[in-house]
Motif scaffolding. Structure first.
Motif, PDB file in Angstrom:
ATOM      1  N   VAL A  43       0.850  -1.190   0.000  1.00  0.00           N
ATOM      2  CA  VAL A  43       0.000   0.000   0.000  1.00  0.00           C
ATOM      3  C   VAL A  43       0.885   1.239   0.000  1.00  0.00           C
ATOM      4  O   VAL A  43       2.064   1.171   0.370  1.00  0.00           O
ATOM      5  CB  VAL A  43      -0.943   0.036   1.235  1.00  0.00           C
ATOM      6  CG1 VAL A  43      -1.844  -1.177   1.281  1.00  0.00           C
ATOM      7  CG2 VAL A  43      -0.151   0.165   2.515  1.00  0.00           C
ATOM      8  N   LEU A  44       0.320   2.356  -0.437  1.00  0.00           N
ATOM      9  CA  LEU A  44       1.020   3.641  -0.398  1.00  0.00           C
ATOM     10  C   LEU A  44       0.474   4.430   0.784  1.00  0.00           C
ATOM     11  O   LEU A  44      -0.707   4.780   0.808  1.00  0.00           O
ATOM     12  CB  LEU A  44       0.801   4.411  -1.712  1.00  0.00           C
ATOM     13  CG  LEU A  44       1.400   3.753  -2.955  1.00  0.00           C
ATOM     14  CD1 LEU A  44       0.972   4.510  -4.214  1.00  0.00           C
ATOM     15  CD2 LEU A  44       2.921   3.707  -2.856  1.00  0.00           C
ATOM     16  N   ARG A  45       1.339   4.687   1.771  1.00  0.00           N
ATOM     17  CA  ARG A  45       0.904   5.344   3.013  1.00  0.00           C
ATOM     18  C   ARG A  45       1.425   6.780   3.028  1.00  0.00           C
ATOM     19  O   ARG A  45       2.637   7.009   3.037  1.00  0.00           O
ATOM     20  CB  ARG A  45       1.420   4.568   4.222  1.00  0.00           C
ATOM     21  CG  ARG A  45       0.981   5.157   5.569  1.00  0.00           C
ATOM     22  CD  ARG A  45       1.143   4.145   6.680  1.00  0.00           C
ATOM     23  NE  ARG A  45       0.349   2.952   6.383  1.00  0.00           N
ATOM     24  CZ  ARG A  45       0.560   1.749   6.926  1.00  0.00           C
ATOM     25  NH1 ARG A  45       1.511   1.591   7.808  1.00  0.00           N
ATOM     26  NH2 ARG A  45      -0.200   0.721   6.597  1.00  0.00           N
ATOM     27  N   SER A  46       0.506   7.736   3.072  1.00  0.00           N
ATOM     28  CA  SER A  46       0.906   9.152   3.088  1.00  0.00           C
ATOM     29  C   SER A  46       0.736   9.779   4.469  1.00  0.00           C
ATOM     30  O   SER A  46       1.365  10.794   4.770  1.00  0.00           O
ATOM     31  CB  SER A  46       0.110   9.941   2.047  1.00  0.00           C
ATOM     32  OG  SER A  46      -1.272   9.758   2.245  1.00  0.00           O
ATOM     33  N   LEU A  47      -0.106   9.204   5.301  1.00  0.00           N
ATOM     34  CA  LEU A  47      -0.291   9.667   6.684  1.00  0.00           C
ATOM     35  C   LEU A  47      -0.180   8.471   7.610  1.00  0.00           C
ATOM     36  O   LEU A  47      -0.717   7.417   7.269  1.00  0.00           O
ATOM     37  CB  LEU A  47      -1.690  10.265   6.891  1.00  0.00           C
ATOM     38  CG  LEU A  47      -1.925  11.759   6.726  1.00  0.00           C
ATOM     39  CD1 LEU A  47      -3.319  12.100   7.217  1.00  0.00           C
ATOM     40  CD2 LEU A  47      -0.884  12.642   7.353  1.00  0.00           C
ATOM     41  N   ARG A  52       4.179  15.708   9.154  1.00  0.00           N
ATOM     42  CA  ARG A  52       2.779  16.041   9.406  1.00  0.00           C
ATOM     43  C   ARG A  52       2.047  14.780   9.789  1.00  0.00           C
ATOM     44  O   ARG A  52       1.861  13.895   8.986  1.00  0.00           O
ATOM     45  CB  ARG A  52       2.166  16.662   8.145  1.00  0.00           C
ATOM     46  CG  ARG A  52       0.762  17.117   8.355  1.00  0.00           C
ATOM     47  CD  ARG A  52       0.427  18.294   7.506  1.00  0.00           C
ATOM     48  NE  ARG A  52       1.276  19.437   7.803  1.00  0.00           N
ATOM     49  CZ  ARG A  52       1.140  20.227   8.878  1.00  0.00           C
ATOM     50  NH1 ARG A  52       0.192  19.997   9.750  1.00  0.00           N
ATOM     51  NH2 ARG A  52       1.964  21.236   9.063  1.00  0.00           N
ATOM     52  N   ARG A  53       1.669  14.696  11.045  1.00  0.00           N
ATOM     53  CA  ARG A  53       1.080  13.447  11.537  1.00  0.00           C
ATOM     54  C   ARG A  53      -0.421  13.358  11.297  1.00  0.00           C
ATOM     55  O   ARG A  53      -0.959  12.266  11.167  1.00  0.00           O
ATOM     56  CB  ARG A  53       1.390  13.295  13.020  1.00  0.00           C
ATOM     57  CG  ARG A  53       2.892  13.110  13.269  1.00  0.00           C
ATOM     58  CD  ARG A  53       3.275  13.248  14.717  1.00  0.00           C
ATOM     59  NE  ARG A  53       2.392  12.522  15.611  1.00  0.00           N
ATOM     60  CZ  ARG A  53       2.432  11.209  15.801  1.00  0.00           C
ATOM     61  NH1 ARG A  53       3.311  10.490  15.163  1.00  0.00           N
ATOM     62  NH2 ARG A  53       1.593  10.636  16.629  1.00  0.00           N
ATOM     63  N   MET A  54      -1.090  14.504  11.263  1.00  0.00           N
ATOM     64  CA  MET A  54      -2.551  14.490  11.133  1.00  0.00           C
ATOM     65  C   MET A  54      -3.034  15.620  10.232  1.00  0.00           C
ATOM     66  O   MET A  54      -2.349  16.640  10.073  1.00  0.00           O
ATOM     67  CB  MET A  54      -3.216  14.670  12.509  1.00  0.00           C
ATOM     68  CG  MET A  54      -2.862  13.589  13.499  1.00  0.00           C
ATOM     69  SD  MET A  54      -3.669  13.849  15.100  1.00  0.00           S
ATOM     70  CE  MET A  54      -5.362  13.373  14.733  1.00  0.00           C
ATOM     71  N   ILE A  55      -4.234  15.452   9.702  1.00  0.00           N
ATOM     72  CA  ILE A  55      -4.957  16.526   9.018  1.00  0.00           C
ATOM     73  C   ILE A  55      -6.336  16.550   9.654  1.00  0.00           C
ATOM     74  O   ILE A  55      -7.134  15.631   9.439  1.00  0.00           O
ATOM     75  CB  ILE A  55      -5.026  16.283   7.498  1.00  0.00           C
ATOM     76  CG1 ILE A  55      -3.612  16.315   6.906  1.00  0.00           C
ATOM     77  CG2 ILE A  55      -5.932  17.313   6.836  1.00  0.00           C
ATOM     78  CD1 ILE A  55      -3.544  16.018   5.415  1.00  0.00           C
ATOM     79  N   GLU A 266      -5.812  17.265  20.692  1.00  0.00           N
ATOM     80  CA  GLU A 266      -5.216  16.417  21.724  1.00  0.00           C
ATOM     81  C   GLU A 266      -3.957  15.731  21.206  1.00  0.00           C
ATOM     82  O   GLU A 266      -3.894  15.361  20.047  1.00  0.00           O
ATOM     83  CB  GLU A 266      -6.227  15.340  22.145  1.00  0.00           C
ATOM     84  CG  GLU A 266      -7.545  15.902  22.651  1.00  0.00           C
ATOM     85  CD  GLU A 266      -8.617  14.811  22.758  1.00  0.00           C
ATOM     86  OE1 GLU A 266      -8.293  13.713  23.216  1.00  0.00           O
ATOM     87  OE2 GLU A 266      -9.765  15.070  22.381  1.00  0.00           O
ATOM     88  N   ASP A 267      -2.988  15.537  22.102  1.00  0.00           N
ATOM     89  CA  ASP A 267      -1.826  14.721  21.752  1.00  0.00           C
ATOM     90  C   ASP A 267      -2.266  13.264  21.657  1.00  0.00           C
ATOM     91  O   ASP A 267      -3.110  12.810  22.425  1.00  0.00           O
ATOM     92  CB  ASP A 267      -0.741  14.841  22.833  1.00  0.00           C
ATOM     93  CG  ASP A 267      -0.104  16.219  22.847  1.00  0.00           C
ATOM     94  OD1 ASP A 267      -0.505  17.073  22.026  1.00  0.00           O
ATOM     95  OD2 ASP A 267       0.788  16.443  23.677  1.00  0.00           O
ATOM     96  N   ARG A 324       2.414  12.266  21.090  1.00  0.00           N
ATOM     97  CA  ARG A 324       2.970  13.378  20.322  1.00  0.00           C
ATOM     98  C   ARG A 324       1.868  14.333  19.920  1.00  0.00           C
ATOM     99  O   ARG A 324       0.724  13.923  19.727  1.00  0.00           O
ATOM    100  CB  ARG A 324       3.643  12.842  19.047  1.00  0.00           C
ATOM    101  CG  ARG A 324       4.897  12.064  19.347  1.00  0.00           C
ATOM    102  CD  ARG A 324       5.794  12.076  18.148  1.00  0.00           C
ATOM    103  NE  ARG A 324       6.196  10.723  17.830  1.00  0.00           N
ATOM    104  CZ  ARG A 324       6.698  10.364  16.642  1.00  0.00           C
ATOM    105  NH1 ARG A 324       6.785  11.260  15.677  1.00  0.00           N
ATOM    106  NH2 ARG A 324       7.061   9.141  16.425  1.00  0.00           N
ATOM    107  N   PRO A 325       2.224  15.591  19.771  1.00  0.00           N
ATOM    108  CA  PRO A 325       1.214  16.546  19.298  1.00  0.00           C
ATOM    109  C   PRO A 325       0.807  16.209  17.865  1.00  0.00           C
ATOM    110  O   PRO A 325       1.580  15.568  17.147  1.00  0.00           O
ATOM    111  CB  PRO A 325       1.935  17.904  19.381  1.00  0.00           C
ATOM    112  CG  PRO A 325       3.377  17.608  19.489  1.00  0.00           C
ATOM    113  CD  PRO A 325       3.531  16.204  20.030  1.00  0.00           C
ATOM    114  N   PRO A 326      -0.401  16.629  17.444  1.00  0.00           N
ATOM    115  CA  PRO A 326      -0.881  16.302  16.097  1.00  0.00           C
ATOM    116  C   PRO A 326       0.076  16.750  15.000  1.00  0.00           C
ATOM    117  O   PRO A 326       0.785  17.695  15.156  1.00  0.00           O
ATOM    118  CB  PRO A 326      -2.200  17.060  15.995  1.00  0.00           C
ATOM    119  CG  PRO A 326      -2.629  17.300  17.383  1.00  0.00           C
ATOM    120  CD  PRO A 326      -1.399  17.407  18.209  1.00  0.00           C
TER     121      PRO A 326
END
Ligand code: MN
Length: 326
Positions: A43-47, A52-55, A266-267, A324-326
């Motif tokens: 699979v191709l994982r972008s997140l 950048r951990r979250m959107i 939230e972290d 970790r923070p977002p």
């Protein structure tokens, strides 16, 4: 003309106004990783991305296929656990059979949304069904649940009545939240949106965004041209808050997902398939799963009808996991 104020205040006239910075636009290249299970499918994982951990609350994005699943076993993800998140399964082609510990048994197909809220814990499996179409292509994404929802009971939803509307050169299906006034029936727990856009070759489609959201544009097949970036299949273009619109362009017929939300407050501690807040919580969930798959545990009911061996949890690292923070 005269200033009629009785007590005129000092006015600061600034001729050299600082030019406001444009909202961020950052291309996240995907990593190629094997999907869990002994017969892994790439699979191709972008997140999550290193930078950048979250959107919004979106914390995970995988694109799989197009893959020929006419021979062999196709997708085979045995029973495995989740906590603290929602899984979003979206297909472009093919079919995936979802079964879980609530007794849900659904074949997810293109245009239909499979949405599982893990809450405090659930196990599920995802497998290519017997008599499947020959090609499998789609995306799996996760949405982190906020503190107020993450300890609740698990739930599975299946939506075959998502709103669809058209823009010049584009057809839009709303998976989550509201887009151009069209609202998805999917239950979500933080301000967020998700939409599939099908672009015709040569299209220039303006999609309205919420200025208080950050967004991501995830290409599913043909390359896109967005804000001067070339977005290849599996890649994700991050758009920072402050945008009211994004113009989507393509030279070929193309399909993409747009995801967005208010920055998560939230972290998080994400480890394997578990989303929590601290080390001890992850250790406890892992132990509950290991007990569930060997002798049984109330937190993770067995996946009804799936007789295959469940996925063992990986070993924990030798150090304490840190949120970790977002
Ligand atoms: Mn899963």
């Amino acid at each position: 003309m005269s200033n009629q104020e009785s007590r005129p205040g000092e006015q600061r006239i600034c001729t050299a106004r600082p030019v406001p910075e444009p909202p961020a636009a950052e291309l996240l290249a995907p990593r190629r990783v094997p999907l869990g299970g002994p017969r892994a499918m790439p699979v191709l994982r972008s997140l999550p991305d290193r930078r950048r951990r979250m959107i919004g609350a979106w914390c995970f994005a995988d694109v799989f296929g197009p893959a020929d699943v006419s021979e062999g076993e196709g997708m085979q993800v045995p029973p495995h656990p989740h906590i603290g998140l929602q899984t979003v399964t979206w297909l472009v082609r093919g079919a995936v059979r979802h079964r879980d510990g609530l007794g849900s048994d659904r074949v997810v197909r293109p245009g239909r949304l499979g949405l599982m809220a893990a809450g405090r814990g659930i196990a599920h499996s995802e497998r290519s069904p017997v008599g499947r179409p020959p090609v499998l292509h789609g995306a799996q994404m996760w949405v982190a649940l906020p503190e107020a929802e993450r300890h609740g009971p698990p739930r599975f939803e299946y939506h075959d009545d998502l709103p669809v509307f058209t823009l010049p050169g584009a057809r839009v299906t709303v998976l989550a939240g509201q887009v151009h006034g069209h609202r998805s029936p999917a239950r979500t727990h933080t301000p967020l949106m998700g939409a599939e856009v099908v672009l015709a070759a040569g299209a220039t489609a303006p999609l309205a965004l919420r200025g208080d959201f950050e967004h991501g544009v995830l290409a599913l097949d043909a390359p896109l041209r967005v804000l001067g970036h070339q977005v290849e299949a599996g890649a994700l273009l991050y758009l920072g808050p402050g945008r009211e619109e994004v113009v989507l362009r393509t030279d070929r017929d193309a399909r993409l997902l747009v995801i967005g939300g208010t920055p998560f407050a939230e972290d998080l501690l994400m480890w394997w398939n578990l989303v929590g807040r601290d080390h001890d919580e992850i250790v406890a969930a892992r132990a509950d799963w290991e007990r569930a798959r060997t002798e049984g545990d109330a937190r993770f009911a067995p996946v009804a009808g799936d007789t295959g061996p469940a996925l063992p949890a990986p070993e924990l690292p030798g150090v304490r996991l840190r949120p970790r923070p977002p």
